[in-house]
Design an enzyme around this catalytic site. Structure first.
Site, PDB file in Angstrom:
ATOM      1  CD  GLU A   1      -1.826  -2.359   1.440  1.00 34.07           C
ATOM      2  OE1 GLU A   1      -0.697  -2.617   1.902  1.00 34.07           O
ATOM      3  OE2 GLU A   1      -2.704  -3.224   1.295  1.00 34.07           O
TER       4      GLU A   1
ATOM      5  CG  HIS B   1     -10.173  -6.797   7.774  1.00 34.21           C
ATOM      6  ND1 HIS B   1      -9.315  -7.528   8.530  1.00 34.21           N
ATOM      7  CD2 HIS B   1      -9.698  -6.841   6.510  1.00 34.21           C
ATOM      8  CE1 HIS B   1      -8.353  -8.023   7.748  1.00 34.21           C
ATOM      9  NE2 HIS B   1      -8.554  -7.613   6.519  1.00 34.21           N
TER      10      HIS B   1
END
Lengths: 353, 330
Positions: free
Chosen positions: B61, B130
């Site tokens: 990322e 998450h």
């Protein structure tokens, strides 16, 4: 080693370094001038810092001049350069006016980024200087993206991406190198990584930060070819720079070169550098000072005499003295600048003033 | 003309329209190409556009977000998919330290036309790592724009605006709502940033939310109407930075009562900002203190009952509205 007087300026003698490129005397004298100018600039910065005229952090390039001077000699119009916070020489070598660069360090409105960035954030986008950056390793993915964009826009240009040895322990380096290698497989990443290995990340030596001290070889993990160059020898750097910039330009593939160099000054202006390295070590490297080496070469080969070298030093001093005077006499940025350049566009939103 | 489409279809349509309009627009992210995208937002696009416009990246990322910043500096307009916003912490250095500030510390020499998009928020039992609502987190940083569209029409129109914006845009999608349907205008329905939407008009109390909590507020407005005879106005903020203070103030001047609802944790959240703005600008209009309804101050749990208890419920919001109306809670 003091040399006998040669045959004066522009003697036409060919000097040869460890590299294979024959470098004309004129060109070497020009490079000498650049190196001396950078050193004078950095010395003026250190003085300004001690006087309290320069705030924040200050990182000087003293001892490493041959690296930036040598690689940026192969800069072609349209190329891009990106580096970390030891960024003064990169801007100066791309043609930024020393006055505006010094004014930036002095926090003036006439600074190259309007007094908003300081020493660590020199930009001159029109000249290809895509910035100095303050987070170690943070600029590396950006440089890789710049290289990708150069290819995406079908140019023949490359990105020269300078990084330090310290940055190679950052995740950002490894992620970016991986992307560069990957995109390079399709010839889509004309990025020349130039590792300025000055032996220390701040005060911690390379040996104390990684078990695998062959920094160039780390690029193997990402399918990027690499080599090392003596970063204290301008001619060796020039040879590598000419050959490698052309190679990257032609192939669109990244390449990495580790320039072995040494920062003879402290890391920052407030750094007691004898805590982490010995006087003997510093002295040893000073013997290999890139400006000293080149001076000897110029004198030995009669490319320049003492008088010429003194003249160049004098001109450099004058140029930098003028820059300091300009910076000192410039105004601080107007207070309205506080809220500009936060956003781009007509609907600029600046929050509550 | 308008057609009924899912949130997912509307989002994809916006990106395709912008890719057609401008060849500098590219998509990048993990598994967005061959795999079709974890949430199928980009499904099939690599077949139409090829790998240069729809680029699969490694799981990296910080690396690919940083590369996208570099591309944006060079005039490309990357749309980066965060597979989920939870992974954006790995790219926080590039988003916060670089994308958000580059224009400023370059003295205005560069601009960063970058969109980072992906699903945000909870509700589908993904548990602690998450599940985050990051509106306040990214909304904190000058230099970023932060939006959170909830309707299919808005997700299309705001994505069009995001791509055309010369600044980095944090595009927080209501991940739990990808399959929801709504009317979507054809063609160019660009929705400006910084303009809230009155999702439902009312006179007695203002419910202020964004993302999927807007839908919760709309259900509560129905309940209040049916059970309590209360007319609630629901404001969908849509955009966190810039922030539409005027819409909130205008509504509170009318209703005199406000409840701010957010999925995120209570402390330092968007709802606190809403309450502060109201006391700054509409204090004299208030007939009751502003209420905040927020997520529980715990990492998001997995079990369905615990997860439901961790997020604002219809009942909590309805009772908050009743409290500011000095009515009996139910």
């Amino acid at each position: 080693m003091p040399a006998e007087n040669g045959n004066g300026e522009n003697g036409g003698a060919e000097a040869r370094g460890e590299g294979s490129v024959a470098t004309s005397a004129d060109r070497l004298v020009d490079l000498y001038r650049e190196m001396v100018t950078i050193r004078r600039f950095e010395e003026a910065c250190q003085r300004g810092f001690r006087q309290g005229k320069i705030g924040g952090y200050l990182h000087v390039y003293t001892g490493q001049e041959a690296v930036a001077v040598g690689f940026l000699d192969s800069f072609k119009e349209g190329d891009r350069v990106i580096t970390a916070y030891r960024d003064h020489p990169h801007a100066l070598l791309l043609g930024s006016d020393p006055k505006n660069v010094m004014a930036e360090l002095y926090g003036r409105g006439s600074g190259i980024v309007k007094g908003k960035g300081g020493s660590m954030h020199l930009f001159d986008v029109e000249r290809g200087m895509m910035g100095g950056y303050g987070i170690v390793g943070g600029h590396i993915p950006i440089g890789v993206g710049i290289a990708y964009a150069l290819k995406y826009h079908e140019t023949e240009n490359i990105c020269q991406l300078f990084l330090g040895d310290g940055a190679m322990s950052q995740g950002a380096f490894h992620e970016a190198a991986n992307l560069a290698g990957l995109w390079g497989k399709d010839g889509q990443c004309p990025c020349l990584f130039i590792v300025e290995n000055n032996q220390y990340g701040m005060g911690t030596s390379v040996e104390r930060t990684t078990a695998m001290t062959d920094l160039a070889a780390k690029f193997d993990a990402y399918g990027i070819e690499h080599e090392k160059v003596d970063g204290m020898d301008i001619e060796a750097v020039l040879e590598a720079a000419e050959r490698l910039t052309e190679q990257v330009r032609e192939t669109g593939k990244p390449y990495a070169v580790e320039a072995l160099t040494y920062r003879t000054a402290p890391h920052g202006a407030a750094d007691f550098f004898e805590k982490y390295r010995s006087k003997e070590e510093i002295e040893e490297w000073r013997q290999r000072d890139p400006i000293g080496i080149l001076e000897n070469k110029l004198l030995d080969s009669d490319a320049a005499d003492e008088e010429k070298l003194e003249e160049i030093k004098g001109e450099a001093k004058e140029l930098i003295d003028e820059a300091v005077k300009f910076a000192d006499e410039s105004e601080q940025p107007p207070i309205e600048e506080l809220y500009t350049d936060v956003y781009s566009g007509e609907d600029e939103y600046t929050g509550e003033a | 003309m308008a057609e009924t489409k899912t949130y997912r279809e509307a989002l994809r349509e916006a990106m395709v329209q912008e890719m057609e309009r401008d060849e500098n627009v590219i998509l990048m992210g993990e598994d967005i190409g061959v795999y079709g995208g974890t949430h199928l937002i980009t499904d099939g696009l690599i077949d139409d556009w090829g790998p240069k416009r729809v680029m699969d990246t490694p799981i990296s990322e910080n690396g690919f977000t940083g590369a996208a910043v570099g591309m944006a500096m060079m005039g490309m307009r990357p749309i980066v998919e965060m597979m989920t916003w939870n992974f954006s912490f790995l790219a926080a250095d590039q988003i916060i330290q670089h994308a958000a500030k580059l224009r400023y510390f370059s003295g205005g020499q560069v601009q960063i036309p970058l969109v980072i998009r992906g699903p945000n928020g909870g509700g589908v039992q993904l548990s602690a790592q998450h599940t985050h609502s990051l509106e306040n987190f990214y909304g904190h940083f000058p230099g970023l724009k932060v939006v959170a569209p909830v309707t299919p029409n808005d997700v299309k129109g705001m994505m069009i605006t995001a791509v055309r914006d010369p600044n980095p845009v944090i595009f927080l999608e209501a991940g739990a709502l990808y399959g929801t349907k709504g009317e979507v205008e054809d063609g160019d329905n660009a929705v400006p940033f910084g303009k809230a939407r009155i999702a439902c008009e009312g006179d007695d109390v203002t419910l202020i939310a964004y993302g999927r909590q807007v839908n919760l507020c709309l259900r509560v407005a129905d309940t209040l109407e049916e059970e309590d005879g209360v007319s609630a106005e629901v404001i969908d903020l849509r955009s966190i930075r810039p922030f539409d203070e005027d819409a909130i103030v205008a509504s509170v001047e009318k209703t005199h009562r406000a409840v701010a609802v957010q999925e995120q944790w209570r402390w330092f959240g968007v709802a606190s900002e809403v309450a502060a703005i109201i006391q700054d600008r509409a204090f004299d209009y208030l007939d009751a203190p502003v209420e905040r309804v927020s997520g529980a101050e715990v990492p998001a749990p997995y079990a369905r009952n615990l997860e439901l208890a961790a997020f604002p419920s219809d009942k909590q919001v309805a009772n908050a509205a009743r409290r500011v109306l000095y009515m009996e809670e139910k």
